[in-house]
Design a protein around this motif. Structure first.
Motif, PDB file in Angstrom:
ATOM      1  N   GLN A  54      -9.853   2.237   6.478  1.00 35.37           N
ATOM      2  CA  GLN A  54      -9.436   1.639   7.756  1.00 35.37           C
ATOM      3  C   GLN A  54      -7.951   1.268   7.767  1.00 35.37           C
ATOM      4  OE1 GLN A  54     -12.149  -1.561   8.706  1.00 35.37           O
ATOM      5  NE2 GLN A  54     -13.921  -0.227   8.662  1.00 35.37           N
ATOM      6  N   ARG A  55      -7.165   2.038   7.034  1.00 38.84           N
ATOM      7  CA  ARG A  55      -5.712   1.809   7.012  1.00 38.84           C
ATOM      8  C   ARG A  55      -4.969   2.979   7.636  1.00 38.84           C
ATOM      9  NH1 ARG A  55      -5.830  -0.422   0.857  1.00 38.84           N
ATOM     10  NH2 ARG A  55      -6.419  -2.572   1.354  1.00 38.84           N
ATOM     11  N   LEU A  56      -3.923   2.629   8.354  1.00 37.29           N
ATOM     12  CA  LEU A  56      -3.068   3.600   9.031  1.00 37.29           C
ATOM     13  C   LEU A  56      -1.615   3.265   8.757  1.00 37.29           C
ATOM     14  CD1 LEU A  56      -4.617   3.666  12.632  1.00 37.29           C
ATOM     15  CD2 LEU A  56      -4.322   5.700  11.229  1.00 37.29           C
ATOM     16  N   ASN A 103      -3.871  -5.486  11.870  1.00 37.37           N
ATOM     17  CA  ASN A 103      -3.091  -6.500  11.168  1.00 37.37           C
ATOM     18  C   ASN A 103      -2.098  -5.798  10.256  1.00 37.37           C
ATOM     19  OD1 ASN A 103      -2.533  -9.284  10.315  1.00 37.37           O
ATOM     20  ND2 ASN A 103      -3.326  -8.592   8.354  1.00 37.37           N
ATOM     21  N   GLY A 104      -0.810  -6.117  10.408  1.00 36.51           N
ATOM     22  CA  GLY A 104       0.220  -5.478   9.594  1.00 36.51           C
ATOM     23  C   GLY A 104       0.161  -5.941   8.147  1.00 36.51           C
ATOM     24  N   LEU A 105       0.221  -4.976   7.222  1.00 36.04           N
ATOM     25  CA  LEU A 105       0.149  -5.300   5.799  1.00 36.04           C
ATOM     26  C   LEU A 105       1.526  -5.276   5.137  1.00 36.04           C
ATOM     27  CD1 LEU A 105      -3.047  -3.287   4.781  1.00 36.04           C
ATOM     28  CD2 LEU A 105      -2.862  -5.696   5.424  1.00 36.04           C
ATOM     29  N   CYS A 106       2.267  -4.180   5.311  1.00 34.55           N
ATOM     30  CA  CYS A 106       3.591  -4.097   4.669  1.00 34.55           C
ATOM     31  C   CYS A 106       4.402  -2.982   5.306  1.00 34.55           C
ATOM     32  CB  CYS A 106       3.443  -3.848   3.161  1.00 34.55           C
ATOM     33  SG  CYS A 106       2.754  -2.219   2.747  1.00 34.55           S
ATOM     34  N   ARG A 107       5.718  -3.068   5.141  1.00 36.84           N
ATOM     35  CA  ARG A 107       6.586  -1.965   5.525  1.00 36.84           C
ATOM     36  C   ARG A 107       6.369  -0.798   4.565  1.00 36.84           C
ATOM     37  NH1 ARG A 107       9.391  -6.172   7.528  1.00 36.84           N
ATOM     38  NH2 ARG A 107      10.756  -5.796   9.335  1.00 36.84           N
ATOM     39  N   ILE A 110       0.845  -1.184   0.000  1.00 42.25           N
ATOM     40  CA  ILE A 110       0.000   0.000   0.000  1.00 42.25           C
ATOM     41  C   ILE A 110       0.884   1.239   0.000  1.00 42.25           C
ATOM     42  CG2 ILE A 110      -1.902   1.191   1.144  1.00 42.25           C
ATOM     43  CD1 ILE A 110      -2.635  -1.647   0.397  1.00 42.25           C
ATOM     44  N   SER A 111       0.634   2.156  -0.928  1.00 41.85           N
ATOM     45  CA  SER A 111       1.354   3.423  -0.962  1.00 41.85           C
ATOM     46  C   SER A 111       0.342   4.555  -1.057  1.00 41.85           C
ATOM     47  CB  SER A 111       2.317   3.479  -2.154  1.00 41.85           C
ATOM     48  OG  SER A 111       3.330   2.510  -2.051  1.00 41.85           O
ATOM     49  N   GLY A 112       0.824   5.772  -0.799  1.00 38.70           N
ATOM     50  CA  GLY A 112      -0.035   6.938  -0.921  1.00 38.70           C
ATOM     51  C   GLY A 112      -0.139   7.706   0.372  1.00 38.70           C
ATOM     52  N   GLU A 150       5.454   5.213   1.142  1.00 35.50           N
ATOM     53  CA  GLU A 150       5.885   4.443  -0.028  1.00 35.50           C
ATOM     54  C   GLU A 150       6.154   3.013   0.429  1.00 35.50           C
ATOM     55  OE1 GLU A 150       8.809   5.653  -3.427  1.00 35.50           O
ATOM     56  OE2 GLU A 150       9.994   4.690  -1.847  1.00 35.50           O
ATOM     57  N   ALA A 151       5.369   2.072  -0.072  1.00 40.34           N
ATOM     58  CA  ALA A 151       5.517   0.680   0.336  1.00 40.34           C
ATOM     59  C   ALA A 151       6.902   0.150   0.015  1.00 40.34           C
ATOM     60  CB  ALA A 151       4.460  -0.176  -0.348  1.00 40.34           C
TER      61      ALA A 151
END
Length: 248
Positions: free
Chosen positions: A47-49, A92-96, A6-8, A114-115
């Motif tokens: 719902q993303r942080l 729940n962790g998605l990505c660094r 996820i980026s942005g 930036e993912a």
């Protein structure tokens, strides 16, 4: 893992004394006004942080200079009212992700993320040996801790991904917060696992020393208790015999 990248621009939540890793499920409390507003904004959207550890937990209103450069994009799974105004959240962790800049600081932090794409690692003997050592070591750590999470261990045992094993160790152990934050910022999976193993070795050594100290303390307490009861028995016998109690 590419489907999770996820980026942005998104709300940013600075973490004090806590680090959340990708592919890990964590719950924690939120109390600061900016953090609550960032969470509320996320819940109105996707719902993303972006969760970013702050370097000094004493700083109450952190800016970008107070944050580590790497955080974790998470999906909020649950929000509960906890104590007073505090909220307890399950994520729940998605990505660094790299925090490129803060686009706003009021009324909450928001930033451009930036993912970070996970580096592919070879399935060679060295990496396999590292994974085996990591699993064996975490098993030993869990036994010493006496509160092992079977689900965590099963997930680790079923994986041969050095990055995932490193993140699992970091998330589910008592490694110091600053070391966890450095592990989050270590992007090469094999190097991250090597560091995680080294840190876990140290944690096991600390637990072993702590157990030895507790055992010694218990032995001393037991002996002191036995000595006390023995003195009291002798004192009672002497009183029954009408002897003067000269015991100290």
């Amino acid at each position: 893992m590419s489907e999770k990248l996820i980026s942005g621009e998104m709300p940013v939540l600075a973490l004090r004394g806590l680090t959340v890793f990708p592919d890990q499920t964590v719950h924690f409390d939120i109390g600061r006004s900016k953090s609550i507003k960032a969470l509320e904004t996320a819940m109105k959207g996707n719902q993303r942080l972006l969760l970013v550890p702050q370097k000094d937990i004493v700083v109450d209103d952190p800016g970008i200079q107070d944050l580590y450069p790497i955080g974790t994009v998470v999906q909020v799974k649950q929000v509960l009212r906890h104590q007073g105004e505090n909220l307890r959240v399950l994520v729940n962790g998605l990505c660094r992700a790299k925090l490129l800049e803060l686009t706003q600081e009021e009324p909450y932090l928001s930033g451009l993320a930036e993912a970070v794409v996970e580096i592919h690692t070879a399935d060679n003997a060295h990496n396999q040996a590292l994974c085996r050592e990591a699993n064996a070591l975490y098993g030993a750590y869990s036994e010493l801790l006496e509160r092992a999470s079977q689900s965590v261990q099963l997930k680790m045992l079923s994986s041969n991904d050095p990055g995932f094993l490193a993140d699992s160790i970091a998330q589910n152990s008592g490694i110091d917060f600053a070391d966890k934050a450095k592990l989050l910022c270590t992007l090469h999976p094999v190097r991250r696992l090597e560091n995680a193993i080294r840190l876990l070795h140290r944690e096991i050594e600390i637990l072993q020393i702590d157990a030895q100290i507790q055992e010694k303390t218990h032995r001393m307490m037991d002996q002191n208790q036995k000595d006390y009861y023995l003195r009291e028995q002798i004192r009672a016998i002497r009183e029954e015999l009408g002897e003067v109690d000269e015991l100290s």
